[in-house]
Design an enzyme around this catalytic site. Structure first.
Site, mmCIF file in Angstrom:
data_model
loop_
_atom_site.group_PDB
_atom_site.id
_atom_site.type_symbol
_atom_site.label_atom_id
_atom_site.label_comp_id
_atom_site.label_asym_id
_atom_site.label_seq_id
_atom_site.Cartn_x
_atom_site.Cartn_y
_atom_site.Cartn_z
ATOM 1 C CG ASN A 32 -0.401 0.050 2.245
ATOM 2 O OD1 ASN A 32 0.509 0.196 2.408
ATOM 3 N ND2 ASN A 32 -0.632 -0.569 3.539
ATOM 4 C CG LEU A 33 0.992 6.219 -0.546
ATOM 5 C CD1 LEU A 33 1.418 6.044 -1.828
ATOM 6 C CD2 LEU A 33 -0.353 7.562 -0.519
ATOM 7 C CD GLU A 90 1.696 -2.436 3.436
ATOM 8 O OE1 GLU A 90 2.132 -2.969 4.359
ATOM 9 O OE2 GLU A 90 1.793 -2.063 2.285
ATOM 10 C CG ASP A 122 -6.629 -10.371 3.691
ATOM 11 O OD1 ASP A 122 -5.656 -9.528 3.795
ATOM 12 O OD2 ASP A 122 -6.910 -9.678 5.192
#
Length: 284
Positions: A169-170, A172, A236
């Protein structure tokens, strides 16, 4: 064939109502009315896949006392798995209680590196990493398996070098490459990261801003959602959509579009949601 592994998490939901504040501290008293348990983490990824492809296989850790049994789900027993308990009162999210300890056992990871774990280039192998200890050396698995390895990361991104697809994600992504103040810088850093890590594809999920797909070209898809009720498990569901689509031979663009639509369906439901065959058909 789709295989799923990673950190299996037990999601608990405690539901109740609040009519008064505690005299002991300025916090609401929740009068408990119901409890629910669902599979979270890698288990939620597999549940989403299994609703469409019942032949998919799950590999994970569980506690003996839970006695989890389901067709095509293979568990190794350990003393403690992560449990996330969410307390809900009158429809409001009050707090979350995390009960967990780092998994030190290595038998599951070692099984994927054994000579008898044979996969081919048509197989999909999903690693859902929540940094709970199930997978400690993902790069070794990437290097060993001939399958397309799709990874939802939690460790520093250089641990996943050589993966077929990496989906941070952004937050991370920026924790590894630095803050990206503009879309132009975001794209440039994503292209550099894909090359640096020798990834076939890099997907950065941007929340309400949609999804960025980096391959030999750059593609951006806006978020597919009408109303957000709960973002729990949306990542997920997105990964499950990718795995299902790629296993059917869809190209990466179509796979990303479908995964994005399914994530939009997920956030329109409260709590952890597993897509149905109907959801899958609507997304195609």
């Amino acid at each position: 064939m789709i295989h799923v592994t990673g950190d299996f998490i037990l999601d608990e939901y405690w539901y109740g109502t609040t009519t008064r504040i505690s005299p002991e501290a300025p916090v609401p008293i929740v009068e408990l009315s119901d409890k629910k348990q669902t599979w979270g983490g890698s288990g939620n990824v597999w549940k989403n896949i299994k609703g469409v492809d019942p032949t998919s296989i799950f590999h994970g850790y569980s506690e003996k006392s839970l006695k989890l049994k389901e067709k095509n789900a293979w568990f190794l027993e350990i003393d403690k798995i992560p449990v996330k308990t969410r307390v809900m009162s009158d429809g409001h999210y009050i707090t979350r209680i995390d009960d967990e300890e780092y998994i030190t056992d290595t038998k599951l990871e070692e099984s994927f590196l054994s000579d008898n774990f044979n996969l081919n280039s048509n197989d999909i192998f999903v690693i859902s990493d929540y940094n709970k200890g199930t997978i400690k050396k993902p790069k070794k698995i990437v290097d060993k398996l001939k399958a397309k390895v799709l990874i939802d990361p939690k460790l520093s991104l250089d641990h996943y070098r050589g993966a077929y697809l990496l989906k941070p994600n952004l937050k991370e992504f920026e924790s590894f490459v630095g803050k990206c103040e503009t879309p132009k810088k975001l794209i440039a850093q994503a292209q550099l990261l894909r090359d640096h890590l020798y990834l076939t594809y890099l997907i950065v999920t941007l929340g309400s801003e949609g999804v960025l797909l980096i391959g030999d070209s750059v593609e951006h898809y806006p978020a597919e959602v009408e109303e957000v009720f709960d973002v729990t498990g949306a990542g997920d569901t997105f990964m499950a959509g990718l795995a299902l689509s790629l296993s059917l031979g869809y190209n990466i663009s179509k796979s990303t579009i479908i995964a994005n639509k399914l994530a939009g369906i997920s956030v329109s439901h409260k709590g952890t949601y597993a897509i149905t065959e109907g959801d899958w058909n609507n997304a195609n």
